[in-house]
Every structure is written in C-alpha cells, then in structure tokens.
Write a protein that holds these residues in place. Structure first.
Motif, PDB file in Angstrom:
ATOM      1  N   ASP A  43       0.862  -1.184   0.000  1.00  0.00           N
ATOM      2  CA  ASP A  43       0.000   0.000   0.000  1.00  0.00           C
ATOM      3  C   ASP A  43       0.893   1.228   0.000  1.00  0.00           C
ATOM      4  O   ASP A  43       2.085   1.109  -0.281  1.00  0.00           O
ATOM      5  N   GLN A  44       0.354   2.403   0.346  1.00  0.00           N
ATOM      6  CA  GLN A  44       1.168   3.604   0.172  1.00  0.00           C
ATOM      7  C   GLN A  44       2.350   3.654   1.113  1.00  0.00           C
ATOM      8  O   GLN A  44       3.315   4.346   0.863  1.00  0.00           O
ATOM      9  N   LYS A  45       2.287   2.883   2.200  1.00  0.00           N
ATOM     10  CA  LYS A  45       3.395   2.881   3.160  1.00  0.00           C
ATOM     11  C   LYS A  45       4.576   2.070   2.623  1.00  0.00           C
ATOM     12  O   LYS A  45       5.688   2.185   3.095  1.00  0.00           O
ATOM     13  N   SER A  46       4.302   1.224   1.663  1.00  0.00           N
ATOM     14  CA  SER A  46       5.348   0.314   1.203  1.00  0.00           C
ATOM     15  C   SER A  46       5.300   0.210  -0.312  1.00  0.00           C
ATOM     16  O   SER A  46       5.174  -0.849  -0.870  1.00  0.00           O
TER      17      SER A  46
ATOM     18  N   GLN B 146      -8.559   6.027  -2.968  1.00  0.00           N
ATOM     19  CA  GLN B 146      -8.666   7.379  -2.414  1.00  0.00           C
ATOM     20  C   GLN B 146      -7.583   7.641  -1.383  1.00  0.00           C
ATOM     21  O   GLN B 146      -7.199   8.762  -1.148  1.00  0.00           O
ATOM     22  N   VAL B 147      -7.103   6.561  -0.733  1.00  0.00           N
ATOM     23  CA  VAL B 147      -6.125   6.758   0.332  1.00  0.00           C
ATOM     24  C   VAL B 147      -4.736   6.267  -0.071  1.00  0.00           C
ATOM     25  O   VAL B 147      -3.903   6.007   0.773  1.00  0.00           O
ATOM     26  N   GLY B 148      -4.487   6.162  -1.369  1.00  0.00           N
ATOM     27  CA  GLY B 148      -3.144   5.811  -1.820  1.00  0.00           C
ATOM     28  C   GLY B 148      -3.146   4.613  -2.742  1.00  0.00           C
ATOM     29  O   GLY B 148      -4.171   3.987  -2.950  1.00  0.00           O
ATOM     30  N   PRO B 149      -1.943   4.300  -3.313  1.00  0.00           N
ATOM     31  CA  PRO B 149      -1.869   3.187  -4.252  1.00  0.00           C
ATOM     32  C   PRO B 149      -1.939   1.847  -3.524  1.00  0.00           C
ATOM     33  O   PRO B 149      -1.656   1.756  -2.341  1.00  0.00           O
ATOM     34  N   LEU B 150      -2.348   0.874  -4.277  1.00  0.00           N
ATOM     35  CA  LEU B 150      -2.504  -0.449  -3.698  1.00  0.00           C
ATOM     36  C   LEU B 150      -2.017  -1.435  -4.755  1.00  0.00           C
ATOM     37  O   LEU B 150      -2.525  -1.446  -5.865  1.00  0.00           O
TER      38      LEU B 150
END
Ligand code: ADP
Ligand code: MG
Lengths: 333, 216
Positions: free
Chosen positions: A268-271, A299-303
C-alpha cells in the motif's frame, strides 16, 4: 456526522439489518459492500427513513431522525440526496424539469428553479440535454440527471444505492469520477452501497462489509485491502486485486512455474512497491522474477499486488522477513 | 332523420363521462391511497373510507345496467325531476360508469414505477405531492386510455337507456330493427354508432401517443 447505533430491522422472520453500529464522518465517502441480500439497501434506506427501524438510533448532526415526525422528516430528507440503480427519473418530465423537481416540491417558482437546474446540469455535464425526455438518454446520462436532481437541494449527504450497477465499466468509471468530484468540491458526505468491491477501491475512504444483516468488518480502505480479517472480505477483495480469480491465478502460475517459490505481495502507500523489492533483492543477492503485477489507485493511496517467482535454490525465509519489515504483506502460494 | 338521436347519443356519452371521470377519479385515488403499500402515513379515516369505496365499487360493478336503472328510479326522479327522457338516463349511466373508471384509476396509479415514488419520498414529497406531481403525470397515458374505454362503454350503455325513453341511436336501431322490421334504417343507425366509437378510439389513441414520452 452520521451515527448509526444498534440499528435493527426485520421483515417477518428475516433480520435484514441486525444490530448495526457505524460512524460516518462529514465529507468522507463511505462504502458498504456485501453480497445481494446482505441488508445493504435496508440499512442505507434507514438513513433517510424510507425504512423505519425496529430498534436503534440514527443520529445525523445531533438529531435522531428515527424520532422525527413526518413533517420534520420531510424537511430533513430535502438535505439528504439519494440516487438509485435504476435512476428513477420521471419519464413524463424533461431532463431540466426532472432536475428541478425537488425545487418544484417546495414551490420555488418556475423561472428560478429552471435557472438553478441549468447550473447544476452544467456541473454534471448535461447542458446540451436539457429539453429531451429521459427515455432518449443512455444509462450514464440518466444517472447524471439523477445526480443533478439530488444536488439541486444542496444536500450535505448523498446516499447511493448501487448507482453504477446497471452501467458498463467505462460509464461506471465516469460516474464514480463524478461522485468523487462532487465529494471534493462540495464536501458532501457520500454513503454508497455496492456489491462491487472495485467501486469501493476506486472512490471510498472507508468501508464496511455486510453479511446476513451484520457489519462483519469496517475500517480504512487501504487497511482492509491490505489485511482483510474476514474470509468474505478476502473473497471480495480478491475479485479486485487482479481482476482475476486469485485461486485460479495461483493454480495457473504454479503450472507455469512448477519449480521454485511463488510469492504474492501486497503493497500500500506505506510500502510502495518495486523499489523496496529491488532493494531487498539486491541486499540479499536473491534474483527474482515479477510474473504478474497489478497496481490500483485508491482514495487513500496506491494499492499493489505482485506475484514473484524465485528459484528453488534460494532461501525465501530471509526475503519474507525483510519485506515484512517494510510493511509488505507476503503470502507463499 | 338521425340528427336528433345522434345528438342524444353524444349527450348520453359526454355528460355521464364528465361526471364519471370526476367521481371515479376521486374514488379511485382514495382506494389507491388506502390500499397502496408505498405511501406513508395513512390516517385511520382515509383507510376506512377507502375500504368502503372499494367494496362499493365491487358491488356496483356487478349490478347489470338495466337493473340499476330500475333501482335508481327514485333517485333519478329526485335529481332530474323525471324518470323518463334523455336527462333521466344520466344518473344511472354515471352510477354504472363511475365504479369502472375508479377501478381503472387505481390500476393506472398502481402501475406507476415504485422506484419513482420512492425517489420522490426521498426528496421530501408529501402524499399529496406524490399524487399531484408524480402519479397523475406519470400515469397520464393510462388515464386517457381509461377515459377512452369508459366513453365507449357509455356509448353502448346509452343504447340500453333507450328502455326509459332516453332516445339516442341505439334506441333508434332497436326501434327500426325489431319493432318496425326496417333493416336498412337499423343498419344506418348501427353504422353511426360504430363511427362514434371509432372516433372516440382514434382521438383517445392519438392523445395517448402524444402524451407518452417513455419511448420504445
Ligand atoms: N420490503 C421487504 N419485505 C420483505 N423482505 C425484504 C424487504 N426488503 C428487503 N427484504 C429482505 O431483507 C434482506 C436484505 O435485503 P436488502 O437490504 O435489499 O439487501 P441488499 O441490498 O444487501 O441486497 C433480504 O433477505 C431481503 O429479501
Ligand atoms: Mg440492494
């Protein structure tokens, strides 16, 4: 804020909604997913009291709307827009008069309401269709009319009951983009229900999963997509990740790479994806092959989901450990 | 020679039609409000009135028209000051056509898409709003068809009204055909009735077509 507290609703022996509690924040897009018959529509319809609750409280901005008398409820409904799977336009009115209909109900004079309707029509991209009847429009255009009709009363909340389920994929995307734009530009809280996880992935901030009248899981879209707790949630997500049946994908890949290790990685966006993978691979001197990859934006980042293949002779325990340190979810298949 | 009976038939169609449409519309709407599951807040009195109307419509629809005429003689006398003649035929025609039209109105309303009614409720529409701004406009073609069918029924009923001396083409046809055995005159009278029925049907169909924007 919408606070749904211990809401239940039965039809005879069927518990359509069973002790559901949810909080929906102002300005967010909240998705409710689940299979057909899970109780999504019933729950959504309690928010504007098209469905009365048997038990529980629905608090909208400090007012328990289950306690309102019919007059006060009608007032309240004017500030809660709603759109439907089958658009539900009046075939006997032109597009312009359909959009203006909520204003007709509160006796705004014809000139004023038509002016306003034209304005709203422009916002949803319908300015050249004002004088035609709905029967001449495509599904996507009809849903735009329905959205404009919902917006004309300047609502704080928009309820959407499978609004894209009758549309083709391209039109679905257009309508979802429109909903996203409306949410951003006017800070309207959107509560949408759908049986398509893809819809949630594309536009929701948070979601709840329903089954048999109960909410079985809820949280931020990225958290749930990366680490779903319930089997049903996993199943729903798997339909989105790859656009393919994940189990079939695993079988296919195993057939193609009978030797060695196959890993399924979820980012996800953290990684965010590949750089981490290359770093880890270089660090441990383990060459890998990306055999399939799929990145979606939420909406809350790439996946992202990626399938990698590593030769048999390498030890994968280390690579798994390293990737997990970087918050990548790893599954061996 | 058929001019007067022709006018009488027109009169026996249009005048009862006007009354039947007004009464039938009100009664049909009341029945719909009482029986439809989709409207909210039904007051007790309305539900009761609706039930009574529903029963009355069923009873009146099953009474043969000729018997109705006889039963209504006192009322007819009170309303029109006479029991024979063209005017005297009107009350019984109204009483026979009203329940029929009322039933058609209820059906027309119940065929309006439930989704649209739900959507209107979600927009804050009251029951009155729903009737005037949704049900009536959305069922206009069905309502016009109902008026057409009722008018055609009235044309044929008006022939029976000849029994109480109401006149009209039907009575004329009956008189020439049965009583005087003049078949050519009976034929002409019948043709005129058929022309009236066709005219009503064509006007009705044209109007429906014009009103219906559903396409396809
Ligand atoms: N008006 C109704 N009368 C009886 N049963 C209903 C009614 N509405 C919904 N149900 C039942 O309640 C359950 C939940 O339905 P619904 O809320 O429409 O589910 P979903 O929208 O998730 O498909 C289903 O079993 C459905 O058959
Ligand atoms: Mg549903």
């Amino acid at each position: 804020m919408i606070k749904i507290e211990h809401v239940s609703k039965s039809y005879g022996d069927i518990k359509a909604v069973d002790d559901v509690s949810l909080k929906i924040d102002d300005g967010e897009i909240f998705g409710i997913v689940g299979y057909s018959g899970a109780g999504k529509s019933t729950l959504l319809r309690t928010i504007n009291q098209l469905e009365k609750v048997d038990e529980g409280v629905i608090d909208i901005d400090g007012v328990d709307i289950t306690k309102l008398d019919i007059k006060a409820l009608r007032e309240k409904r004017r500030k809660i827009g709603m759109i439907f799977q089958h658009f539900d336009l009046l075939w006997s009115k032109t597009v312009l008069d359909n959009i203006a209909f909520p204003l007709e109900l509160i006796k705004v004079d014809k000139e004023t309401r038509r002016e306003k309707a034209k304005e709203v029509a422009k916002r949803v991209g319908l300015e050249d269709k004002l004088d035609v009847y709905p029967s001449t429009l495509s599904g996507g255009q009809k849903q735009r009319v329905a959205i404009a009709r919902a917006l004309i009363s300047e609502p704080n909340i928009l309820l959407s009951d499978e609004a894209t389920s009758a549309l083709d994929p391209k039109t679905t995307d257009d309508i979802l983009e429109l909903l996203k734009k409306i949410n951003k530009e006017y800070q309207i809280t959107i509560v949408l229900i759908t049986h398509q996880m893809e819809v949630v992935q594309k536009i929701c901030h948070r979601l709840a999963v329903m089954a048999d009248g109960k909410v079985i899981e809820d949280g931020r879209v990225d958290d749930i997509f990366k680490d779903p707790k319930q089997d049903l949630t996993k199943k729903l997500i798997q339909t989105v990740d790859t656009g393919l049946d994940v189990e079939k994908m695993a079988i296919d890949l195993k057939a193609k790479y009978p030797e060695g290790h196959l890993l399924r990685l979820t980012f996800d966006q953290k990684s965010s994806g590949e750089p981490i993978l290359y770093e880890v691979g270089n660090k441990l001197h383990i060459p890998f092959n990306i055999v399939s990859a799929n990145i979606k934006n939420t909406q809350v980042g790439p996946l992202g989901v990626m399938y990698i293949h590593i030769e048999k002779r390498h030890d994968i325990a280390k690579i798994i450990e390293e990737l997990q340190k970087d918050e990548v979810k790893v599954e061996v298949i | 020679m058929f001019f007067e009976p022709f006018i009488e038939t027109i009169y026996l169609t249009i005048v009862p039609l006007l009354f039947s449409c007004v009464f039938g519309f009100i009664i049909g709407t009341l029945i719909f409000i009482g029986t439809s599951s989709i409207l909210e807040r039904k007051s007790k009195p309305i539900t009761i009135i609706s039930k009574i109307c529903d029963g009355l419509v069923n009873i009146l629809r099953s009474i043969p028209y000729l018997i109705l005429i006889v039963w209504m003689l006192p009322i007819t006398n009170f309303l029109t000051g006479s029991v024979i003649g063209t005017k005297a035929a009107v009350p019984a025609l109204v009483v026979s056509a009203t329940p029929f039209f009322a039933r058609m109105v209820t059906i027309a309303f119940s065929e309006v898409d439930h989704g649209v009614i739900e959507a209107s409720k979600a927009m804050g529409a009251s029951t009155f709003d729903i009737i005037t701004k949704v049900l009536i406009p959305e069922s206009k073609p069905a309502l016009v068809s109902s008026i057409t069918v009722t008018a055609i029924n009235l044309v044929s009923y008006s022939a029976m009204a000849g029994a109480i001396g109401a006149g009209g083409l039907g009575f004329e046809a009956y008189q020439y055909g049965l009583a005087r055995r003049d078949e050519s005159l009976m034929f002409i009278a019948t043709i005129l009735i058929v022309i009236i029925v066709f005219a009503i049907q064509i006007i009705g169909d044209k109007t429906v077509k014009k009103l219906d924007k559903r396409g396809g």
